[in-house]
Write an enzyme that holds these catalytic residues in place. Structure first.
Site, PDB file in Angstrom:
ATOM      1  CG  ASP A  73     -21.199   1.735 -59.002  1.00 30.29           C
ATOM      2  OD1 ASP A  73     -21.029   1.008 -59.571  1.00 30.29           O
ATOM      3  OD2 ASP A  73     -20.983   1.810 -57.668  1.00 30.29           O
ATOM      4  CG  MET A  95     -26.341   3.809 -61.202  1.00 34.19           C
ATOM      5  SD  MET A  95     -27.140   3.110 -59.854  1.00 34.19           S
ATOM      6  CE  MET A  95     -25.958   2.383 -59.011  1.00 34.19           C
ATOM      7  CG  MET A 131     -23.837  -6.711 -62.032  1.00 36.24           C
ATOM      8  SD  MET A 131     -22.874  -5.437 -61.102  1.00 36.24           S
ATOM      9  CE  MET A 131     -23.920  -5.008 -59.590  1.00 36.24           C
ATOM     10  CG  HIS A 144     -20.610  -0.993 -63.036  1.00 38.71           C
ATOM     11  ND1 HIS A 144     -20.959  -1.357 -61.733  1.00 38.71           N
ATOM     12  CD2 HIS A 144     -21.102  -1.527 -64.096  1.00 38.71           C
ATOM     13  CE1 HIS A 144     -21.960  -2.234 -62.026  1.00 38.71           C
ATOM     14  NE2 HIS A 144     -22.124  -2.411 -63.406  1.00 38.71           N
ATOM     15  CG  ASP A 161     -20.464  -4.000 -58.405  1.00 42.63           C
ATOM     16  OD1 ASP A 161     -20.444  -3.668 -57.075  1.00 42.63           O
ATOM     17  OD2 ASP A 161     -20.547  -3.197 -59.315  1.00 42.63           O
ATOM     18  CG  HIS A 215     -16.661   0.123 -58.835  1.00 43.21           C
ATOM     19  ND1 HIS A 215     -16.409  -0.994 -59.827  1.00 43.21           N
ATOM     20  CD2 HIS A 215     -18.013   0.260 -58.807  1.00 43.21           C
ATOM     21  CE1 HIS A 215     -17.610  -1.318 -60.576  1.00 43.21           C
ATOM     22  NE2 HIS A 215     -18.359  -0.580 -59.770  1.00 43.21           N
ATOM     23  CG  MET A 239     -24.909  -0.174 -63.626  1.00 45.31           C
ATOM     24  SD  MET A 239     -24.726  -0.181 -61.815  1.00 45.31           S
ATOM     25  CE  MET A 239     -23.510   0.957 -61.746  1.00 45.31           C
TER      26      MET A 239
END
Ligand code: DX5
Ligand code: ZN
Length: 221
Positions: A34, A36, A138, A65, A176, A32, A67
């Site tokens: 992330d 951002m 989430m 993921h 998550d 995973h 964001m």
């Protein structure tokens, strides 16, 4: 079997290669990642070059993921960088642009996925569900690892699972935020089939045993 996707947000970035290479032997199913942008969430992490670098050393599927605000601007580049699953947030753009972003991901041969923040209701995924291979629920406000699990998101997981069953779709439900063995069990009972774990995985004294414990969670046990 429940799948486990360790979030490298809690990895040691000085030793990122070592930590990524340890995921396969520990039994992880996905990695995973992330991403951002400091706009959609109040934090900055990593971007396309790091995803490319991880791709070079990871045999596991990359569960990326996003964001980020208006992800349609970047989805093709993340697909080309090596994402296997690419998740965009419903809150990050208009419905038309989100649909278009998911179609671009699908056209690139990557699994399209949609995510909902805690304040977003289950039905917000409905316009996208037919296009999605995974829905990410989430259980913390996105932005940081190590936050407390929001148990009040469980009915949302169950509702999304129900939509998927009713429509006869082949779509995973991933959770998550604040997932450990105890909260992971709650998620699986609610209908989750993929668990993201950042701090719980990287702080585990025996990550392989931690993954095995999550793999063993089953709604029928
Ligand atoms: C938070 C990220 C999560 C985070 C989870 O915005 O999306 O993936 O790394 O970390 P833990 O498992 O520590 O809550
Ligand atoms: Zn995440």
């Amino acid at each position: 079997m429940v799948k486990v996707s360790p979030s490298i947000l809690s990895a040691d970035f000085v030793n990122l290669e070592r930590d990524i290479r340890s995921l396969g032997p520990a039994g992880a199913d996905y990695v995973h990642v992330d991403v951002m942008d400091g706009l959609f969430v109040p934090n900055l992490t990593i971007g396309i070059p790091v995803v490319q670098a991880i791709r070079r050393i990871s045999p596991l599927p990359l569960d990326v993921h996003l964001m980020i605000d208006r992800p349609i601007r970047y989805v093709e580049r993340f697909c080309a960088a090596g994402a296997d699953i690419l998740t965009v947030h419903v809150e990050a753009d208009t419905e038309a642009n989100t649909l278009e972003a998911l179609r671009k991901i699908q056209a690139a041969g990557v699994r399209p996925a949609i995510s909902v923040k805690p304040a977003t209701p289950a039905e917000a995924v409905l316009p996208y569900l037919d296009l999605c291979s995974l829905v990410l629920v989430m259980t913390v406000e996105p932005g940081f690892g190590g936050q407390s699990f929001m148990a009040d998101m469980m009915p949302k997981i169950t509702e999304i699972r129900r939509y998927i069953t009713e429509k006869g779709l082949n779509c995973e439900v991933e959770v998550d935020g604040g997932v450990n063995e105890a909260t992971g069990r709650t998620c699986v009972e609610a209908g989750a089939d993929v668990l993201v774990a950042g701090s719980a995985y990287f702080k585990a004294p025996d990550p392989a045993a931690f993954v095995a414990a999550l793999h063993g969670l089953d709604t029928h046990s």
